[in-house]
Design a protein around this motif. Sequence first.
Motif, PDB file in Angstrom:
ATOM      1  N   ARG A 127       5.445  33.989  23.556  1.00  0.00           N
ATOM      2  CA  ARG A 127       6.681  33.247  23.811  1.00  0.00           C
ATOM      3  C   ARG A 127       6.620  31.891  23.112  1.00  0.00           C
ATOM      4  NH1 ARG A 127       6.064  35.795  28.922  1.00  0.00           N
ATOM      5  NH2 ARG A 127       7.843  37.160  29.401  1.00  0.00           N
ATOM      6  N   GLY A 128       7.692  31.557  22.417  1.00  0.00           N
ATOM      7  CA  GLY A 128       7.729  30.308  21.673  1.00  0.00           C
ATOM      8  C   GLY A 128       7.064  30.371  20.322  1.00  0.00           C
ATOM      9  N   LEU A 138       4.343  43.517  15.756  1.00  0.00           N
ATOM     10  CA  LEU A 138       4.669  42.855  17.020  1.00  0.00           C
ATOM     11  C   LEU A 138       6.161  42.982  17.273  1.00  0.00           C
ATOM     12  CD1 LEU A 138       4.242  40.902  19.442  1.00  0.00           C
ATOM     13  CD2 LEU A 138       4.447  39.008  17.792  1.00  0.00           C
ATOM     14  N   SER A 139       6.496  43.399  18.489  1.00  0.00           N
ATOM     15  CA  SER A 139       7.897  43.471  18.890  1.00  0.00           C
ATOM     16  C   SER A 139       7.966  43.171  20.384  1.00  0.00           C
ATOM     17  CB  SER A 139       8.488  44.855  18.583  1.00  0.00           C
ATOM     18  OG  SER A 139       7.745  45.872  19.230  1.00  0.00           O
ATOM     19  N   THR A 140       9.130  43.347  20.984  1.00  0.00           N
ATOM     20  CA  THR A 140       9.277  43.135  22.423  1.00  0.00           C
ATOM     21  C   THR A 140       9.842  44.393  23.065  1.00  0.00           C
ATOM     22  OG1 THR A 140      11.493  42.197  22.168  1.00  0.00           O
ATOM     23  CG2 THR A 140       9.632  40.645  22.181  1.00  0.00           C
ATOM     24  N   ILE A 141       9.587  44.524  24.348  1.00  0.00           N
ATOM     25  CA  ILE A 141      10.070  45.675  25.099  1.00  0.00           C
ATOM     26  C   ILE A 141      10.400  45.211  26.513  1.00  0.00           C
ATOM     27  CG2 ILE A 141       7.755  46.378  25.861  1.00  0.00           C
ATOM     28  CD1 ILE A 141       8.666  49.292  25.524  1.00  0.00           C
ATOM     29  N   ASP A 142      11.433  45.781  27.105  1.00  0.00           N
ATOM     30  CA  ASP A 142      11.794  45.445  28.480  1.00  0.00           C
ATOM     31  C   ASP A 142      11.073  46.386  29.438  1.00  0.00           C
ATOM     32  OD1 ASP A 142      13.494  43.430  27.683  1.00  0.00           O
ATOM     33  OD2 ASP A 142      15.237  44.754  27.558  1.00  0.00           O
ATOM     34  N   GLY A 147      12.421  44.842  34.290  1.00  0.00           N
ATOM     35  CA  GLY A 147      13.315  44.263  33.308  1.00  0.00           C
ATOM     36  C   GLY A 147      12.703  43.095  32.556  1.00  0.00           C
ATOM     37  N   GLN A 148      11.469  42.715  32.878  1.00  0.00           N
ATOM     38  CA  GLN A 148      10.800  41.596  32.218  1.00  0.00           C
ATOM     39  C   GLN A 148      10.534  41.926  30.752  1.00  0.00           C
ATOM     40  OE1 GLN A 148       6.977  40.722  33.884  1.00  0.00           O
ATOM     41  NE2 GLN A 148       6.561  39.004  32.498  1.00  0.00           N
ATOM     42  N   GLU A 149      10.783  40.944  29.897  1.00  0.00           N
ATOM     43  CA  GLU A 149      10.500  41.138  28.480  1.00  0.00           C
ATOM     44  C   GLU A 149       9.009  40.941  28.226  1.00  0.00           C
ATOM     45  OE1 GLU A 149      13.012  39.752  24.871  1.00  0.00           O
ATOM     46  OE2 GLU A 149      11.398  38.268  25.075  1.00  0.00           O
ATOM     47  N   LEU A 150       8.407  41.912  27.560  1.00  0.00           N
ATOM     48  CA  LEU A 150       6.983  41.872  27.255  1.00  0.00           C
ATOM     49  C   LEU A 150       6.767  41.990  25.756  1.00  0.00           C
ATOM     50  CD1 LEU A 150       5.747  44.385  29.979  1.00  0.00           C
ATOM     51  CD2 LEU A 150       5.576  41.881  30.074  1.00  0.00           C
TER      52      LEU A 150
END
Length: 267
Positions: A127-128, A138-142, A147-150
């Motif tokens: 984050r940031g 690297l990517s993000t997933i809920d 529902g938290q973004e990881l």
Amino acid sequence: MAEIRGLREAVADLIHDGDTVAMEGFTHLIPFAAAHEVIRQGITDLTLVRMTPDVIYDQLIGAGLARKLVFSWGGNPGVGSLHRFRDAVENGWPRPLELDEHSHAGMANRYAAGASRLPLALLNGYRGSDLGRRTTTLSTIDCPSTGQELAAVAAVNPDVTVIHAQQADREGNVQLWGLAGVQKEAVLAADRVLVTVEELVEELDPRPGGVVLPGWVVDAVAWVPGGAHPSYAAGYSERDNDYYREWDRVSRDREMFQQWLRECVTG
């Protein structure tokens, strides 16, 4: 069962042009002797993977053998920059170097996923950071539950992992102790594994906090006393701090580096 082999033969058999190679070891047990044998054999176009690429990868990069570096921090520990690394990134000398940079936690999780034969790992992190805009791994997933973004990091599965350890027995079972980084995960994530060791013993004597790698996950063991120098092997040797300080001077200048390479490695 792992084979007990000479270092030259093991490197030639297990490491090939174009391979993805991880050489791991945290503070101690860094497999310098194996890296120098790779330089002598001129094995090239390597993707080098390491949590903390320090002097060992500065030497491989300076020798022109690396096309890509997958890493989470780079520097000469306790001294400063890696000048051969910087020269490759900033000036393309001796060849351009592609980068895939992550956080320490991200790289550790990538190895853990690779060792588990999973495609990715999830963690709270990044984050940031702008690293996600600079890499495809690297990517993000809920989270489907909260529902938290990881952060989702792709697994690392090297073609070859090389580590140094204190002991191996005649059947190729390996034991290391002291500061343990991601050696175990890097070994389990790889297709082929080479371990250099300080000592061959008839039977492994369990050590407090020791990590035992069974012979069936190791392809070759090479007896190379002092194979971690200038890093150290807990219980066998001490860190050569003068070497790390001198490396800063040697590696700053291309001609001086090439002279070092001829006199200390290839010659």
